[in-house]
Structures are given as structure tokens and as C-alpha cells.
Scaffold this active site. Sequence first.
Site, PDB file in Angstrom:
ATOM      1  N   LYS A 233       0.848  -1.179   0.000  1.00 39.66           N
ATOM      2  CA  LYS A 233       0.000   0.000   0.000  1.00 39.66           C
ATOM      3  C   LYS A 233       0.893   1.242   0.000  1.00 39.66           C
ATOM      4  CE  LYS A 233      -4.098  -1.956   0.227  1.00 39.66           C
ATOM      5  NZ  LYS A 233      -5.131  -1.769  -0.813  1.00 39.66           N
ATOM      6  N   ASP A 260      -0.062  -0.627  -4.771  1.00 39.88           N
ATOM      7  CA  ASP A 260      -1.461  -0.201  -4.738  1.00 39.88           C
ATOM      8  C   ASP A 260      -1.538   1.174  -4.086  1.00 39.88           C
ATOM      9  OD1 ASP A 260      -4.165   0.102  -4.722  1.00 39.88           O
ATOM     10  OD2 ASP A 260      -4.592  -1.563  -3.377  1.00 39.88           O
ATOM     11  N   GLU A 288      -1.442  -0.627  -9.162  1.00 35.45           N
ATOM     12  CA  GLU A 288      -2.898  -0.602  -9.015  1.00 35.45           C
ATOM     13  C   GLU A 288      -3.397   0.788  -8.623  1.00 35.45           C
ATOM     14  OE1 GLU A 288      -6.287  -3.008  -6.404  1.00 35.45           O
ATOM     15  OE2 GLU A 288      -4.192  -3.662  -6.349  1.00 35.45           O
ATOM     16  N   ASP A 317      -8.956  -0.116 -10.183  1.00 31.71           N
ATOM     17  CA  ASP A 317      -9.718  -0.695  -9.075  1.00 31.71           C
ATOM     18  C   ASP A 317     -10.872   0.237  -8.725  1.00 31.71           C
ATOM     19  OD1 ASP A 317     -10.737  -1.818  -6.791  1.00 31.71           O
ATOM     20  OD2 ASP A 317      -8.916  -1.668  -5.604  1.00 31.71           O
ATOM     21  N   LYS A 341     -13.892  -6.890  -7.619  1.00 31.67           N
ATOM     22  CA  LYS A 341     -14.211  -7.078  -6.204  1.00 31.67           C
ATOM     23  C   LYS A 341     -15.721  -7.254  -6.097  1.00 31.67           C
ATOM     24  CE  LYS A 341     -10.303  -4.486  -4.299  1.00 31.67           C
ATOM     25  NZ  LYS A 341      -9.887  -3.251  -3.582  1.00 31.67           N
TER      26      LYS A 341
END
Length: 434
Positions: A233, A260, A288, A317, A341
Site C-alpha cells: 500500500k 497499490d 494498481e 480498481d 471485487k
Amino acid sequence: MGPSALFGLQSPSLCFSSTITKFSTPAESLPSKKCKNPIANAVTACMAASPPVAPPSVCLGFKNLMETFTVDVYRAEGRPLNVPLMAPFTIASSRLDRVENVAIRVELSNGCVGWGEAPILPHVTSEDQLTALAKAAEACLFLKQSSGKTLGLVLDEISGILPGHSFASVRAGIEMALIDAVANSIGTPLWRLFGGFSNAITTDITIPIVSPTEAAELASKYRAQGFKTLKLKVGKNLTADIQVLQAIRTVHPDCSFILDANEGYKSEEAIHVLEKLHEMEVTPILFEQPVHRDDWKGLGYVSDVARNKYGVSVAADESCRSLGDVKKIAKENLAHVINIKLAKVGVLGALEIIDLARASGIDLMIGGMVETRLAMGFAGNLAAGLGCFKFIDLDTPLLLAEDPVIGGYEASGPIYNFSNARGHGGFLHWDNIA
């Protein structure tokens, strides 16, 4: 488009043997009434009346099931599902200290039970827990009044009660529980129902935004557990992000990286990160959501530079919350990968998006919010059955301080094995979470 028109998925096979495996889960998982299996009974009678040859093959693909299975719900309910995390989970856009999701339990009149989960993640899902519980109660009431309708029709009407992105997480939880109950009714594990490609997956594992020292400790631990792909992250502090990457590289030099940013960078900052990594001779396998979800121009720019200058694929995303978003991404070449997701688009919405992305030549990733093994088990079965995901990010149960789920998949480091006889196999002690 209604569910009956969906799922032209090019999965290896939608037909499988109708042989029913003996169900041997702990007593707590058993429904309040005996789970009768009309398909198993019909197959058993056919085999008893015939010579001892190979069992008949019955085509029970999900599309066929939507059109032929008649739903009769006896009970349906949602309850809070609160679980502590081992440590705060910090991303560029939010921080989570504990899971406050909603568990869904659906029991059919034949006694078969299905389980689902609606995850709540601030700034990502639209619902908070109170809203999710209220909408789940509304959908559960509808389910109990839907006797005699096909699975496809019921799911279609659920989409009307819980429309769009606003209630996608609750819709996903209801869909999971109902589909799981139906899979239990026909004696079939979900990975077979969704195509039967495999009964196992390999996931990455996530390192949230932490200090370089903490990141190195986590990377060392995950290396010892067999994880070869780390999802980092980033996006909150550019300098700190680079320091974390350097620290992880020192202790886990052979790992593959997924970055991400959770919308955290401006487009030029995202390119700067790739430049710094290039100087370190590090090439992430995926970048991402580098920019804000509505910064389409920035997403396209980063994707172009990342692929053509550094050989890095970019995933959408947060920018992908509907079939319309995927159409835009495909038409304008804005990203190379779509992160599916279930909590963003629901189960049926995910299958629609998967179909479109594959037809458009876009690679697929499957991920989650912060969920227990209920939701991860369903998503994992979907990924294993379809076999079309290049990137798998279903690790969040490993970040929880407790595991409230009994049964379900078996985890060995990054490998999840789906050995249960039917459905996704996971369940809760329902009275313990009231």
C-alpha cells in the site's frame, strides 16, 4: 441485462459429474432441518436402476442453474460481523482498526444453508454497517416471500432492491448466501459450479502503510511463510513509499511487487515512483489505481508511460465500479487490468464484467475489501473455478486477529485449497454473533 442473459464465459467446462460427495461438516454447520437433495436422489435412483457403469454426467453450469432451480427460502437474516485486526490497516484513503461487516445467512425450505458477507470499508464501499444491516433486512424479507421463482429471477429482483454501486456490498452478501445455499442443495462445491478449472488458488499478501522497519519485519515473516508476491500500500507519502520499498527489497530480494496507491498519487507522482524503482532495478508486476478514480486522463497517461517505458501493467480498481466503467476503460485503453471485487459490483455484476474484460483483451485481477473467510471463500471459489485471473489478492483473512469462520477452505501459506464437498463450506456459529 438480466441474469438469464449473462455468463457467456469461456470457462473450460460447465459440465461435471453428478456424483454427490458425502457431507461431513461439524454439527454446528448443519441446518435446522435435514438438507434434502432432489438432484442427488434422482441420480441415485437412476444409478440403482441401471448397470454399474460410470455415473451420468449432468450439465449443472451456473447459467443453467439460474434458469432451472426454483428458490424457496425458509429463513434469511443479516447480523453484525465484528472482528478485530492484528494491527490497524492503513491505506492512502482510510484507516481501519477493526472489521465491522454484515454476515448473511439464508436457509432454504429443504434445510440447506448458505452464507455470505457484506464488507464495510470506509471511503470504498458506500454503505456503513447500520445501512447495510437495514438493507440486508429488506432483501431478506423479500427472499422469504419469493417462493416458487427461479434463482435467476430472484437474483434479478434483488438487483432492483439493492441497485448499483450504492448497495453493491449488501447485494454481494445476499447473492453469495443464496448461491451458496443452492450449491449446497445440489451437492456441488462452488468452484465446480463456476466452471471447474481448479480447486486451488495462490494469493499475494498485503503490507499496509507502515514504517520501513515494520514493513521489513512483515516482509521477512511473509517470506518465511512462502509468499512470493507482496502487495504494498502506497500513495500517502512519496518519500516514505520509496523508503519502504527499499527496506522490503533488502529482506525479501526475490519477491514480486504489486503497488497499490488507492488513488493516492497525482499522475506525475506515480511516474516518479516508477522512475525511482527503475533506478533500484525493481520492476513491479502491477501498479494498481495510481490516481483518483475520476482522473481518467491521468489513469490513461500513467498506463501509457508505465507499459511503454517501464514494462509495468496498470490496474483500475476504484475506477471500475460498473460495467459502464469497464466499457470506457476498454474503449479508451485506460488500463491493462481490471480488479474485480464482489463488494463493488456484486456477484452477477462481477460475472458480467469478467465476460466483457476477457472479450476486450483486458487482464483480470480479483481482490476484496477487508473480509473474513466467508467472502474470501466465495471469491476464491469463483477465481479457482473460472481460472481466468492473472492476479489474485484474497489475503485479508490473514490480517485478522480472530477467525470466526468454521470450515471452508484450507490455507497453507499463500495457497488456498477448496476441498469441501459443496458450497464454499464456511459457516458461523450464528448465535455467537447476535
